[in-house]
Design a protein around this motif. Structure first.
Motif, PDB file in Angstrom:
ATOM      1  N   GLU A   2       0.827  -1.190   0.000  1.00 46.28           N
ATOM      2  CA  GLU A   2       0.000   0.000   0.000  1.00 46.28           C
ATOM      3  C   GLU A   2       0.868   1.250   0.000  1.00 46.28           C
ATOM      4  O   GLU A   2       1.797   1.378   0.785  1.00 46.28           O
ATOM      5  N   ALA A   3       0.579   2.168  -0.907  1.00 47.02           N
ATOM      6  CA  ALA A   3       1.347   3.418  -0.988  1.00 47.02           C
ATOM      7  C   ALA A   3       0.904   4.359   0.122  1.00 47.02           C
ATOM      8  O   ALA A   3      -0.289   4.513   0.386  1.00 47.02           O
ATOM      9  N   LYS A   4       1.870   4.959   0.778  1.00 51.15           N
ATOM     10  CA  LYS A   4       1.573   5.922   1.839  1.00 51.15           C
ATOM     11  C   LYS A   4       1.279   7.275   1.211  1.00 51.15           C
ATOM     12  O   LYS A   4       2.020   7.753   0.361  1.00 51.15           O
ATOM     13  N   GLU A   5       0.172   7.877   1.625  1.00 49.19           N
ATOM     14  CA  GLU A   5      -0.165   9.203   1.129  1.00 49.19           C
ATOM     15  C   GLU A   5       0.802  10.216   1.735  1.00 49.19           C
ATOM     16  O   GLU A   5       1.099  10.167   2.920  1.00 49.19           O
ATOM     17  N   SER A   6       1.266  11.127   0.911  1.00 44.67           N
ATOM     18  CA  SER A   6       2.128  12.173   1.449  1.00 44.67           C
ATOM     19  C   SER A   6       1.275  13.393   1.767  1.00 44.67           C
ATOM     20  O   SER A   6       0.284  13.669   1.094  1.00 44.67           O
ATOM     21  N   GLU A   7       1.662  14.099   2.808  1.00 42.99           N
ATOM     22  CA  GLU A   7       0.935  15.288   3.203  1.00 42.99           C
ATOM     23  C   GLU A   7       1.357  16.446   2.315  1.00 42.99           C
ATOM     24  O   GLU A   7       2.478  16.506   1.841  1.00 42.99           O
ATOM     25  N   TRP A   8       0.480  17.369   2.106  1.00 42.01           N
ATOM     26  CA  TRP A   8       0.790  18.548   1.298  1.00 42.01           C
ATOM     27  C   TRP A   8       1.440  19.637   2.132  1.00 42.01           C
ATOM     28  O   TRP A   8       1.929  20.614   1.604  1.00 42.01           O
ATOM     29  N   TRP A   9       1.455  19.458   3.462  1.00 43.08           N
ATOM     30  CA  TRP A   9       2.048  20.451   4.344  1.00 43.08           C
ATOM     31  C   TRP A   9       3.377  19.950   4.877  1.00 43.08           C
ATOM     32  O   TRP A   9       3.712  18.780   4.771  1.00 43.08           O
ATOM     33  N   SER A  10       4.120  20.879   5.476  1.00 50.06           N
ATOM     34  CA  SER A  10       5.399  20.516   6.086  1.00 50.06           C
ATOM     35  C   SER A  10       5.545  21.314   7.380  1.00 50.06           C
ATOM     36  O   SER A  10       4.658  22.087   7.739  1.00 50.06           O
ATOM     37  N   GLY A  11       6.664  21.172   8.030  1.00 47.09           N
ATOM     38  CA  GLY A  11       6.933  21.929   9.242  1.00 47.09           C
ATOM     39  C   GLY A  11       7.088  23.418   8.985  1.00 47.09           C
ATOM     40  O   GLY A  11       7.057  24.221   9.904  1.00 47.09           O
ATOM     41  N   GLU A  12       7.207  23.786   7.717  1.00 48.47           N
ATOM     42  CA  GLU A  12       7.337  25.200   7.359  1.00 48.47           C
ATOM     43  C   GLU A  12       5.997  25.829   6.992  1.00 48.47           C
ATOM     44  O   GLU A  12       5.930  27.022   6.713  1.00 48.47           O
ATOM     45  N   THR A  13       4.938  25.038   6.975  1.00 45.37           N
ATOM     46  CA  THR A  13       3.601  25.550   6.660  1.00 45.37           C
ATOM     47  C   THR A  13       3.114  26.403   7.816  1.00 45.37           C
ATOM     48  O   THR A  13       3.226  26.026   8.978  1.00 45.37           O
ATOM     49  N   VAL A  14       2.556  27.582   7.491  1.00 45.34           N
ATOM     50  CA  VAL A  14       2.092  28.530   8.504  1.00 45.34           C
ATOM     51  C   VAL A  14       0.594  28.749   8.347  1.00 45.34           C
ATOM     52  O   VAL A  14       0.117  29.038   7.247  1.00 45.34           O
ATOM     53  N   ALA A  15      -0.118  28.630   9.469  1.00 48.48           N
ATOM     54  CA  ALA A  15      -1.566  28.873   9.480  1.00 48.48           C
ATOM     55  C   ALA A  15      -1.890  29.972  10.479  1.00 48.48           C
ATOM     56  O   ALA A  15      -1.376  29.972  11.594  1.00 48.48           O
ATOM     57  N   VAL A  16      -2.747  30.883  10.082  1.00 49.38           N
ATOM     58  CA  VAL A  16      -3.294  31.891  10.989  1.00 49.38           C
ATOM     59  C   VAL A  16      -4.736  31.494  11.250  1.00 49.38           C
ATOM     60  O   VAL A  16      -5.509  31.270  10.316  1.00 49.38           O
ATOM     61  N   VAL A  17      -5.088  31.396  12.533  1.00 47.78           N
ATOM     62  CA  VAL A  17      -6.457  31.051  12.917  1.00 47.78           C
ATOM     63  C   VAL A  17      -7.008  32.207  13.732  1.00 47.78           C
ATOM     64  O   VAL A  17      -6.515  32.517  14.816  1.00 47.78           O
ATOM     65  N   THR A  18      -8.029  32.871  13.184  1.00 47.60           N
ATOM     66  CA  THR A  18      -8.685  33.943  13.944  1.00 47.60           C
ATOM     67  C   THR A  18      -9.765  33.312  14.808  1.00 47.60           C
ATOM     68  O   THR A  18     -10.287  32.242  14.506  1.00 47.60           O
ATOM     69  N   GLY A  19     -10.079  33.961  15.909  1.00 45.59           N
ATOM     70  CA  GLY A  19     -11.092  33.414  16.804  1.00 45.59           C
ATOM     71  C   GLY A  19     -10.644  32.135  17.476  1.00 45.59           C
ATOM     72  O   GLY A  19     -11.445  31.233  17.716  1.00 45.59           O
ATOM     73  N   GLY A  20      -9.364  32.042  17.810  1.00 44.57           N
ATOM     74  CA  GLY A  20      -8.819  30.828  18.398  1.00 44.57           C
ATOM     75  C   GLY A  20      -9.008  30.695  19.891  1.00 44.57           C
ATOM     76  O   GLY A  20      -8.464  29.777  20.496  1.00 44.57           O
ATOM     77  N   ASN A  21      -9.779  31.565  20.480  1.00 45.21           N
ATOM     78  CA  ASN A  21      -9.951  31.575  21.926  1.00 45.21           C
ATOM     79  C   ASN A  21     -10.798  30.432  22.465  1.00 45.21           C
ATOM     80  O   ASN A  21     -10.610  29.990  23.590  1.00 45.21           O
ATOM     81  N   ARG A  22     -11.713  29.921  21.654  1.00 44.98           N
ATOM     82  CA  ARG A  22     -12.600  28.861  22.151  1.00 44.98           C
ATOM     83  C   ARG A  22     -13.274  28.155  20.979  1.00 44.98           C
ATOM     84  O   ARG A  22     -13.140  28.559  19.835  1.00 44.98           O
ATOM     85  N   GLY A  23     -13.978  27.113  21.303  1.00 39.11           N
ATOM     86  CA  GLY A  23     -14.810  26.405  20.333  1.00 39.11           C
ATOM     87  C   GLY A  23     -14.052  25.853  19.148  1.00 39.11           C
ATOM     88  O   GLY A  23     -12.962  25.300  19.279  1.00 39.11           O
ATOM     89  N   ILE A  24     -14.641  26.017  17.983  1.00 40.50           N
ATOM     90  CA  ILE A  24     -14.078  25.470  16.758  1.00 40.50           C
ATOM     91  C   ILE A  24     -12.713  26.071  16.457  1.00 40.50           C
ATOM     92  O   ILE A  24     -11.790  25.361  16.044  1.00 40.50           O
ATOM     93  N   GLY A  25     -12.553  27.367  16.665  1.00 38.88           N
ATOM     94  CA  GLY A  25     -11.266  28.018  16.400  1.00 38.88           C
ATOM     95  C   GLY A  25     -10.148  27.407  17.218  1.00 38.88           C
ATOM     96  O   GLY A  25      -9.056  27.137  16.699  1.00 38.88           O
TER      97      GLY A  25
END
Length: 106
Positions: A2-25
């Motif tokens: 079985e071929a292992k799927e490779s991720e499209w992200w790496s340790g250098e990928t940066v995400a900004v999440v607004t509303g990260g104080n609670r819940g889904i964020g």
């Protein structure tokens, strides 16, 4: 074999999440950080006024010396806050790969 799927992200990928104080964020922050993505968690409140779960998440990341979790205050309803965040972001990381906007504007 079985071929292992490779991720499209790496340790250098940066995400900004607004509303990260609670819940889904907050959960989005947890999940992205768990995958090794650098997460910039934002909220309108300063660090000391965050929800208990958000403070615990940041504390656990700090204790584990996970440098991929960063908090910054951001109120997207205030132009000055947005401009200051953008200036900080340019200096700190220079780019963003993922933007998750969880703010509710009333």
């Amino acid at each position: 074999m079985e071929a292992k799927e490779s991720e499209w992200w790496s340790g250098e990928t940066v995400a900004v999440v607004t509303g990260g104080n609670r819940g889904i964020g907050l959960e989005v922050c947890r999940q992205l950080a768990h995958k090794g993505i650098t997460v910039i968690m934002t909220a309108r409140q300063p660090h000391e006024q965050l929800s208990v779960p958000a403070q615990q998440f940041l504390q656990e990341a700090a204790e584990a010396e996970r440098k991929n979790v960063i908090f910054h205050t951001l109120d997207i309803t205030q132009q000055q806050s947005v401009l200051e965040f953008v200036d900080w972001l340019k200096l700190r990381v220079g780019f963003v790969d993922i933007l998750v906007s969880r703010n509710e504007i009333s």
